[in-house]
Design an enzyme around this catalytic site. Structure first.
Site, PDB file in Angstrom:
ATOM      1  N   HIS A 158       0.802  -1.228   0.000  1.00 40.17           N
ATOM      2  CA  HIS A 158       0.000   0.000   0.000  1.00 40.17           C
ATOM      3  C   HIS A 158       0.834   1.278   0.000  1.00 40.17           C
ATOM      4  CE1 HIS A 158      -3.864   2.079   1.318  1.00 40.17           C
ATOM      5  NE2 HIS A 158      -4.178   1.353   0.266  1.00 40.17           N
ATOM      6  N   LYS A 160       2.986   4.453  -1.292  1.00 42.57           N
ATOM      7  CA  LYS A 160       2.980   5.332  -2.471  1.00 42.57           C
ATOM      8  C   LYS A 160       4.153   6.284  -2.306  1.00 42.57           C
ATOM      9  CE  LYS A 160      -1.584   4.423  -1.624  1.00 42.57           C
ATOM     10  NZ  LYS A 160      -2.207   4.206  -0.288  1.00 42.57           N
ATOM     11  N   ASP A 165      16.981   9.437  -7.902  1.00 40.17           N
ATOM     12  CA  ASP A 165      18.447   9.530  -7.802  1.00 40.17           C
ATOM     13  C   ASP A 165      18.958   9.306  -6.385  1.00 40.17           C
ATOM     14  OD1 ASP A 165      18.754   9.942 -10.513  1.00 40.17           O
ATOM     15  OD2 ASP A 165      18.682  12.129 -10.341  1.00 40.17           O
TER      16      ASP A 165
END
Ligand SMILES: [Zn+2]
Length: 221
Positions: A158, A160, A165
């Site tokens: 779940h 996000k 870099d």
């Protein structure tokens, strides 16, 4: 004798004074670096909220292609939360590590493909059920040669977040879907603060290694 003792005592007082002064000076320097690091103001720190207006994103890609300005009817706002988020992603030069639950937005897929075209190493870790839903971009990205792994357990992956870099973190409630962008109340935090970024890098590496397909590959004779 009395005079010698006096000299020795003075020497120790002087040494004590120097040590105390050096200690206070060092602590002062540490405090200065901790609270007034001159480079701190240069670190990216940004908060974005959604939903946001639908704005054209073509110009973000045209900058790299030297094409003519877009004349489509959409609003061309370079400063919308949507465009700012995409620009941060497009700033990747070496790596993009992406951990996302739902990924169906085509502009985000375009960003990922553009980075892949520029030889940025993109890795996507996602949810095994949501990667298969209608409209998911994961299959197309995988076919384009982008490394994808997914959660192996029955629980949702779940997260996000994205790390650009190994130094810029993009995290929050936002799934990479049109509904999340245009409809939902969502938030995004973007930061280059290493104390915040490093745990996310470690979390991504842990999840990536745990989901290595070779660990779940069994030979049948
Ligand atoms: Zn346009």
């Amino acid at each position: 004798m009395f005079s010698n003792n006096l000299v020795i005592g003075s020497k120790w007082k002087l040494i004590g004074f120097v040590v105390a002064f050096a200690t206070i000076s060092l602590e002062g320097l540490f405090w200065l670096f901790r609270h007034h690091r001159p480079w701190r103001s240069k670190l990216v720190k940004e908060v974005l909220f959604f939903p946001t207006d639908v704005t054209c994103t073509n110009h973000l890609f045209q900058m790299t292609h030297n094409e003519r300005p877009c004349t489509c009817p959409l609003l061309h706002c370079d400063d919308s939360p949507y465009n700012r988020l995409l620009k941060h992603l497009l700033s990747a030069r070496k790596t993009l590590d992406l951990c996302v639950f739902a990924f169906s937005n085509q502009d985000f897929a375009r960003v990922v493909l553009e980075l892949h075209r520029r030889n940025v190493l993109v890795r996507i870790f996602t949810d095994k059920d949501y990667m298969k839903i209608t409209g998911s971009q994961i299959g197309n990205l995988r076919k384009s040669g982008i490394a994808v792994r997914h959660e192996q357990s029955a629980c949702f992956m779940h997260h996000k977040f994205a790390v650009v870099d190994k130094k810029l973190l993009i995290t929050g409630s936002l799934n990479w879907t049109c509904k999340a962008i245009q409809c939902n109340k969502e938030n995004i935090l973007i930061t280059e603060d290493a104390e915040i970024v490093q745990p996310f890098i470690a979390e991504f590496e842990k999840l990536w290694n745990e989901s290595d397909p070779m660990k779940f590959f069994s030979l049948t004779c």
